[in-house]
Design an enzyme around this catalytic site. Sequence first.
Site, mmCIF file in Angstrom:
data_model
loop_
_atom_site.group_PDB
_atom_site.id
_atom_site.type_symbol
_atom_site.label_atom_id
_atom_site.label_comp_id
_atom_site.label_asym_id
_atom_site.label_seq_id
_atom_site.Cartn_x
_atom_site.Cartn_y
_atom_site.Cartn_z
ATOM 1 N N GLU B 45 -3.208 1.095 20.830
ATOM 2 C CA GLU B 45 -3.342 2.482 21.280
ATOM 3 C C GLU B 45 -4.810 2.865 21.289
ATOM 4 O OE1 GLU B 45 -0.535 3.906 18.458
ATOM 5 O OE2 GLU B 45 0.563 2.364 19.530
ATOM 6 N N ASP B 56 -3.766 15.175 13.898
ATOM 7 C CA ASP B 56 -4.443 14.130 13.148
ATOM 8 C C ASP B 56 -5.039 14.639 11.852
ATOM 9 O OD1 ASP B 56 -4.257 11.681 14.747
ATOM 10 O OD2 ASP B 56 -5.159 12.947 16.288
#
Lengths: 393, 253
Positions: B45, B56
């Site tokens: 990714e 995140d």
Amino acid sequence: MNYQVNEKGYYGDFGGAYIPEMLYPNVEELRTTYLDIMNEPSFKKEFDQLLRDYVGRPSPLYFAKRLSEKHNTKVYLKREDLNHTGAHKVNNTIGQILVAKRLGKNRIIAETGAGQHGVATATVCALMGIKCIVYMGEIDIKRQAPNVARMKMLGAEVRPAKSGSKTLKDATNEAIRDWINNPVDTHYIIGSAIGPHPYPDMVTRFQSIISEEIKWQLKEKEGREHPDYVVACIGGGSNAAGTYYHFLEEPSVGIIAVEAAGKGVHSGESAATSQLGKEGIIHGCKTLLMQTQDGQITEPYSISAGLDYPGVGPLHSHIYKTARGEFYSVTDDDAMAAGLELSQLEGIIPAIESSHALAIFNDKKFRPEDIVVISLSGRGDKDLDTYIDYFKL
Amino acid sequence: MNRINTALEQDKKLLSIYFTAGYPSLNDTTKIIQDLEHHGVDMIEIGLPFSDPLADGPTIQESSTTALKNGMTTNILFEQLKDIRKSVNIPLIIMGYFNPMMQYGIEVFCAKCQEIGIDGLIIPDLPVNEYHEHYQETFEKYGLINVFLITPQTSDERIRFIDDVSNGFIYMVSSASTTGAKSTFGDTQQQYFERISALDLKNPQIVGFGISNNETFTQATKTAKGAIIGSAFIKHLTHNRTDNIGDFVKSIR
């Protein structure tokens, strides 16, 4: 044209809920319950009673005689500055804490820029005996020490946002992350008319008390419910949303939005989102926001911490795009001058945010018979240091 | 057939690695991808950095901030990847937030991905219903698999809907958290892994968030098809730059 949110959470092209899946259950719980909760008679009763006895509503609609004479029009000030905690923010935090209680939440998080929303949140959490955590940019913590002290005194924990630009947008990111990590027991009290649906609508409804009162107060004073213009400053846009709400579908009322131009719209140091922004996604909604060509969110600037936000609520983007409102932007210098003018003509020291709305007279000429209602969203106590520095007082 | 589907058909547990493009240095992208494949990683990714990455944790956010400071943009990433298929065969997924893609233009973005040989996208802030209504057709036109996240709080009904809309794998977020937040898995996670496994979904599941070492990788892949490592690899890059990538991969399995 319709200015109510639709069932998918959009105002025209703007709004929605662009959130990570981790937030879906929280936001969905709110989305499916907020209207029912707000419509419960017991909720309304408690909300109205707190607004009256605790916040001090209705806030006066004050005819500003000397300001009117100066600008040769009829100016009324909606005195949100007289609310408990000193600004309109508390209308929303009272509403949301009551929603949180009914959802069984026992932990509250909030973001704050200047600290006004943080103080308003810490206040209602103290009132209800609920744990409160306020995220605030590390830079803002230094700039707004008195509000940090207020929050602490009210029993809230102030957590510094140390990521990115260390200001409001980063505090918002941190609050969202907290919510992701605490999905069950926590309610996130967003302070402006932004965020994923249903926040913009929920916040707008709680703030709509402002225009609801303007209608009956103006009826008492002028024999009519509708002013010719309503004027408000816009950062994220909660006081503006509340000031406009009951007039949006009444074409005889002119809607005026005043954004912060900072050092000039094209100076590179500005927060005039409607002028500088493009459609995009910020903090869970599709709206106008300031960004690079590459879609990175940029850091705005305004002397007023409450207007220093790179986006604007989706309702306001819709008002802008459909040309329902006139949008102006006012520089730091013009806002400060307008703040000084109000202080010396009316004996009211306004918050610098509100001073932006008061600077409308530089850009817009009203007729002598016009009734112009300006939202005086907050008082200037919190800004005294900035006024002292600026005017060398 | 899309490389993601081919990889998922292999009779083994897949190790997928995330890194932020432009980190630690602007031009490390191709070396990192090539080294990861060389050392046996099954899928990669590539993080398109964003200024405000809500989902995140601090590790990935800091790497994104650095990548942006290094000058990473969508155009530069596409330029760096333009010849990647001459040397790399494993599936490549771009993971990023929706706003930069919107500004690039969704259709142009998807077309560019296809041209380069990107196999799929993970966009944490593009909800499944928006995708389904407005973008699915475009993504599919350019042969892109869009991967959705589920969490321990996602209802069975919604998981079924996501399974329906998906055509690659389901990204199973290990716990209610942002990336990098947990270091071990407890009973709660184990029960969640088993609950999902019992749903017998048409798409295989790959677990992400909180996978950092051999122990968590093994635990996560007991029921799931594979696992994704992000923050732990970013930390490795912080300390080693692009050296010793093989050692990191070996420490996982």
